[in-house]
Design an enzyme around this catalytic site. Structure first.
Site, short mmCIF file in Angstrom:
data_model
loop_
_atom_site.label_atom_id
_atom_site.label_comp_id
_atom_site.label_asym_id
_atom_site.label_seq_id
_atom_site.Cartn_x
_atom_site.Cartn_y
_atom_site.Cartn_z
N GLY A 44 18.81 10.57 -25.88
CA GLY A 44 19.74 9.93 -24.95
C GLY A 44 19.18 9.84 -23.54
N CYS A 45 18.51 10.89 -23.11
CA CYS A 45 17.96 10.92 -21.75
C CYS A 45 16.78 9.96 -21.61
CB CYS A 45 17.55 12.34 -21.38
SG CYS A 45 18.96 13.46 -21.37
N THR A 46 16.00 9.84 -22.67
CA THR A 46 14.89 8.89 -22.66
C THR A 46 15.43 7.46 -22.60
OG1 THR A 46 13.45 10.42 -23.84
CG2 THR A 46 12.87 8.08 -23.94
N ALA A 49 16.71 6.79 -19.06
CA ALA A 49 15.59 6.60 -18.13
C ALA A 49 14.93 5.24 -18.34
CB ALA A 49 14.56 7.72 -18.30
#
Length: 155
Positions: A44-46, A49
């Site tokens: 999710g964070c990738t 970003a």
């Protein structure tokens, strides 16, 4: 500790990023988006970003800076930034100063266990350092476009 609040000027802080020190003074003069995320190199964070990376030129076109923040180390941020070709700074908030300031640390369920972590959140600050809008507990798909629309309304 004073918390950031909508309609109020940001409280004082200093934080190290992959592109130098960040403070309310360094944010003045143009809008800023501060987005808090749980952990480098997670799905999710990738994706989040990458979405900010892919729209970064649009944010710059609206004279807005983008800054990502998590509790990861500078080394982790440098690797993540390089791997994902991020052109905006990532702040290492390993002591949770900014997390506390923006009240983003929450108890979350992860694989059936309660864990303390960052609730995915985004904050829009105007050119005078005033917090205008916040998104908390958000989902990644479509979020960056929603933030960009808000930025364009104040630009």
């Amino acid at each position: 500790m004073t918390h950031a609040a909508i309609g109020k000027t940001l409280p004082q802080f200093k934080a190290q990023s992959t592109q130098g020190e960040i403070s309310p003074a360094t944010l003045l003069g143009r809008p800023a988006v501060l987005y808090f995320y749980p952990k480098d190199n997670t799905p999710g964070c990738t994706a989040e970003a990458q979405d900010f990376r892919d729209k970064h030129a649009d944010f710059l076109g609206a004279k807005c800076q983008v800054i990502g923040i998590s509790r990861d180390s500078m080394k982790s941020h440098e690797n993540f930034s390089e791997k994902q070709s991020l052109s905006f700074p990532l702040v290492s908030d390993d002591d949770e100063t900014l997390c506390q300031l923006f009240n983003v640390i929450k108890m979350k369920n992860m694989y059936g266990k309660q864990v303390r972590g960052i609730e995915r959140s985004t904050f829009l600050i105007d050119a005078h350092g005033v917090l205008l809008q916040e998104w908390r507990g958000l989902r990644v798909p479509g979020h960056v476009n929603e933030v960009l629309q808000a930025v364009r309304q104040i630009a």
